[in-house]
Scaffold this active site. Structure first.
Site, PDB file in Angstrom:
ATOM      1  CG  ASP A  59      -1.989   1.015   1.162  1.00  0.00           C
ATOM      2  OD1 ASP A  59      -3.157   0.667   1.342  1.00  0.00           O
ATOM      3  OD2 ASP A  59      -1.660   2.192   0.859  1.00  0.00           O
ATOM      4  CB  SER A 125      -9.005  11.975 -14.650  1.00  0.00           C
ATOM      5  OG  SER A 125     -10.363  12.004 -15.036  1.00  0.00           O
ATOM      6  CE1 TYR A 149     -11.718  10.975 -10.816  1.00  0.00           C
ATOM      7  CE2 TYR A 149     -10.198   9.689  -9.456  1.00  0.00           C
ATOM      8  CZ  TYR A 149     -10.631  10.140 -10.705  1.00  0.00           C
ATOM      9  OH  TYR A 149      -9.948   9.749 -11.826  1.00  0.00           O
ATOM     10  CE  LYS A 153      -6.857  10.528 -10.775  1.00  0.00           C
ATOM     11  NZ  LYS A 153      -5.727   9.564 -10.742  1.00  0.00           N
ATOM     12  CE1 TYR A 177      -5.301   6.948 -16.645  1.00  0.00           C
ATOM     13  CE2 TYR A 177      -3.993   7.939 -18.379  1.00  0.00           C
ATOM     14  CZ  TYR A 177      -4.079   7.164 -17.240  1.00  0.00           C
ATOM     15  OH  TYR A 177      -2.962   6.610 -16.693  1.00  0.00           O
ATOM     16  CG  ASN A 198     -19.754   3.532  -9.782  1.00  0.00           C
ATOM     17  OD1 ASN A 198     -20.861   3.521  -9.256  1.00  0.00           O
ATOM     18  ND2 ASN A 198     -18.635   3.327  -9.113  1.00  0.00           N
TER      19      ASN A 198
HETATM   20  C1  WQD Z   1     -20.422   7.945 -19.307  1.00  0.00           C
HETATM   21  C2  WQD Z   1     -21.788   8.386 -19.800  1.00  0.00           C
HETATM   22  C3  WQD Z   1     -23.339   8.901 -18.056  1.00  0.00           C
HETATM   23  C4  WQD Z   1     -23.609   4.767 -16.546  1.00  0.00           C
HETATM   24  C5  WQD Z   1     -16.192   8.778 -15.148  1.00  0.00           C
HETATM   25  C6  WQD Z   1     -15.442   9.611 -14.168  1.00  0.00           C
HETATM   26  C7  WQD Z   1     -14.135  10.049 -14.773  1.00  0.00           C
HETATM   27  C8  WQD Z   1     -13.374   8.850 -15.284  1.00  0.00           C
HETATM   28  C9  WQD Z   1     -14.206   8.025 -16.238  1.00  0.00           C
HETATM   29  C10 WQD Z   1     -11.730   8.239 -13.637  1.00  0.00           C
HETATM   30  C11 WQD Z   1     -22.361   9.561 -19.015  1.00  0.00           C
HETATM   31  C12 WQD Z   1     -23.817   7.695 -18.859  1.00  0.00           C
HETATM   32  C13 WQD Z   1     -23.266   5.895 -17.265  1.00  0.00           C
HETATM   33  C14 WQD Z   1     -24.939   4.277 -16.607  1.00  0.00           C
HETATM   34  C15 WQD Z   1     -25.513   6.059 -18.115  1.00  0.00           C
HETATM   35  N1  WQD Z   1     -12.941   8.041 -14.214  1.00  0.00           N
HETATM   36  N2  WQD Z   1     -24.203   6.521 -18.045  1.00  0.00           N
HETATM   37  N3  WQD Z   1     -25.846   4.946 -17.403  1.00  0.00           N
HETATM   38  O1  WQD Z   1     -18.951   9.864 -15.874  1.00  0.00           O
HETATM   39  O2  WQD Z   1     -17.906  10.251 -18.179  1.00  0.00           O
HETATM   40  O3  WQD Z   1     -16.481   9.545 -16.286  1.00  0.00           O
HETATM   41  O4  WQD Z   1     -15.414   7.669 -15.536  1.00  0.00           O
HETATM   42  O5  WQD Z   1     -10.881   9.014 -13.974  1.00  0.00           O
HETATM   43  O6  WQD Z   1     -13.393  10.708 -13.780  1.00  0.00           O
HETATM   44  O7  WQD Z   1     -16.211  10.776 -13.917  1.00  0.00           O
HETATM   45  O8  WQD Z   1     -18.067   7.918 -17.266  1.00  0.00           O
HETATM   46  O9  WQD Z   1     -18.971   5.726 -17.850  1.00  0.00           O
HETATM   47  O10 WQD Z   1     -19.751   6.824 -15.690  1.00  0.00           O
HETATM   48  O11 WQD Z   1     -20.521   7.739 -17.892  1.00  0.00           O
HETATM   49  O12 WQD Z   1     -26.347   6.640 -18.824  1.00  0.00           O
HETATM   50  O13 WQD Z   1     -25.327   3.261 -15.967  1.00  0.00           O
HETATM   51  O14 WQD Z   1     -22.709   7.313 -19.649  1.00  0.00           O
HETATM   52  O15 WQD Z   1     -24.428   9.765 -17.721  1.00  0.00           O
HETATM   53  O16 WQD Z   1     -23.063  10.393 -19.926  1.00  0.00           O
HETATM   54  P1  WQD Z   1     -17.953   9.480 -16.908  1.00  0.00           P
HETATM   55  P2  WQD Z   1     -19.339   6.973 -17.117  1.00  0.00           P
END
Ligand code: WQD
Length: 333
Positions: A59, A125, A149, A153, A177, A198
């Site tokens: 860790d 990010s 979060y 960054k 990214y 998520n």
């Molecule tokens: C993408 C799109 C949602 C899930 C996140 C973090 C970012 C980075 C990448 C770490 C959006 C939509 C999503 C669902 C949906 N992580 N969606 N139903 O939010 O762009 O970025 O992950 O660095 O910091 O914020 O990615 O894949 O969660 O969402 O409609 O069940 O899909 O609203 O438009 P996001 P995501």
């Protein structure tokens, strides 16, 4: 051979980067606490490349464990992925996020300084572009965040920038990214989050293989062509190649350099659903629900800087990304 320490190297992006590092004749040392990944990923990396990385289950908050790695290995450069990264969770547990991500990074940096290691590629990010900038995002835009979060960054980029001002021999590339998806062509490694995903594509993958019933589309009333959120999805293997390019750049350039790793193209939620249906040959049932708190309408990269100074460009399109994600899902049911 140059020793590269990859923190978080058994994770989704970390493991794909380890594969590319080995394929580019680097010697890989992985440090990971396995809080969001599995030890057998080391076996998978060996299976793909024929070379087994040295693995420390450790860790980054354990300063003696970090020191031990630098005492036992002559580290040429660090690629730093390790960190907590769930936006929603960070709102509930801010102290855990600041402590883990900031203190952990400071521990890595102090061991680097102590042992004369002055090159780091940092996993940043697109989230640092916050809500005030307009896509396509360029690296000179002001950074901000809307959750702890994202702030970790922003703050780590600031720490790294300040370090390069204080110590002119340090080389830092902060890779921002966009939305990494897909999986290695072998299907041996890919995105395998603990619990209910998520993120969009791993969630769709679980609907496609029957683990989840349907996809909730978080809002179709955004100011976008079809009303659903638009993001810059990039194949995780393209992203991994971007890290090799960044490492090579850091070998002959000092100072702090943020760089976008994206495709420069946006895809809406419904366009991704359609691409996934093509990949898996099944219908993905959807339910339109209200917007998710904190989401923005549109996010995609300006990719000029990566092309100019890293001579790197993402290659895979959304269909290939979804096909590789589905291949991994089928092989890991
Ligand atoms: C993408 C799109 C949602 C899930 C996140 C973090 C970012 C980075 C990448 C770490 C959006 C939509 C999503 C669902 C949906 N992580 N969606 N139903 O939010 O762009 O970025 O992950 O660095 O910091 O914020 O990615 O894949 O969660 O969402 O409609 O069940 O899909 O609203 O438009 P996001 P995501």
């Amino acid at each position: 051979m140059k020793n590269i320490l990859v923190t978080g190297g058994t994770g989704f992006i970390g493991s794909h980067t380890c594969v590319k590092l080995i394929e580019n004749d680097y010697n890989v040392i992985i440090m990971d606490n396995l809080s969001n990944s599995k030890a057998e990923t080391v076996d998978k990396i060996e299976q793909i490349t024929g070379k087994r990385p040295l693995f420390y289950k450790a860790d980054m908050l354990d300063t003696s464990a970090v020191e031990k790695i630098f005492q036992e290995n002559d580290i040429f450069a660090v690629i730093h992925f390790a960190g907590l990264k769930a936006v929603g969770e960070s709102v509930q547990k801010p102290l855990e996020y600041y402590s883990n991500n900031l203190t952990g990074t400071l521990n890595i940096l102090s061991s680097m300084k102590k042992h004369g290691c002055e090159k780091i590629v940092f996993s940043s990010s697109a989230t640092v572009y916050g809500i005030d900038n307009k896509a396509p995002y360029t690296e000179d835009m002001p950074t901000s965040a809307t959750n702890p979060y994202g702030y970790t960054k922003v703050m780590i980029e600031q720490i790294l920038h300040d370090l390069t001002i204080a110590d002119a021999d340090f080389s830092v590339v902060a890779l921002r990214y966009f939305n990494p998806i897909g999986a290695h062509k072998s299907g041996l490694i890919g995105e395998d989050p603990n619990g209910i995903p998520n993120n969009l594509v791993p969630y769709i993958a679980q609907v496609a293989c029957g683990k989840l019933d349907h996809l909730r589309v978080f809002g179709n009333d955004y100011d976008t062509p079809d009303g659903t959120g638009v993001r810059d999805y990039i194949h995780v293997s393209d992203l991994a190649s971007g890290h090799i390019a960044a490492l090579k750049y850091s070998e002959c350039n000092k100072g702090f350099r943020p760089i976008n790793l994206g495709t420069g193209k946006g895809s809406s939620v419904l366009e991704v659903v359609k691409a996934y249906e093509k990949a898996c040959g099944k219908e993905i049932p959807v339910e339109i629900t209200p917007r998710r708190a904190g989401d923005i309408a549109t996010s995609f990269a300006d990719t000029k800087l990566a092309e100019e100074i890293l001579h790197w460009k993402a290659e895979a399109g959304i269909d290939e990304m979804c096909a590789d994600s589905w291949n991994f899902t089928l092989k890991n049911l």
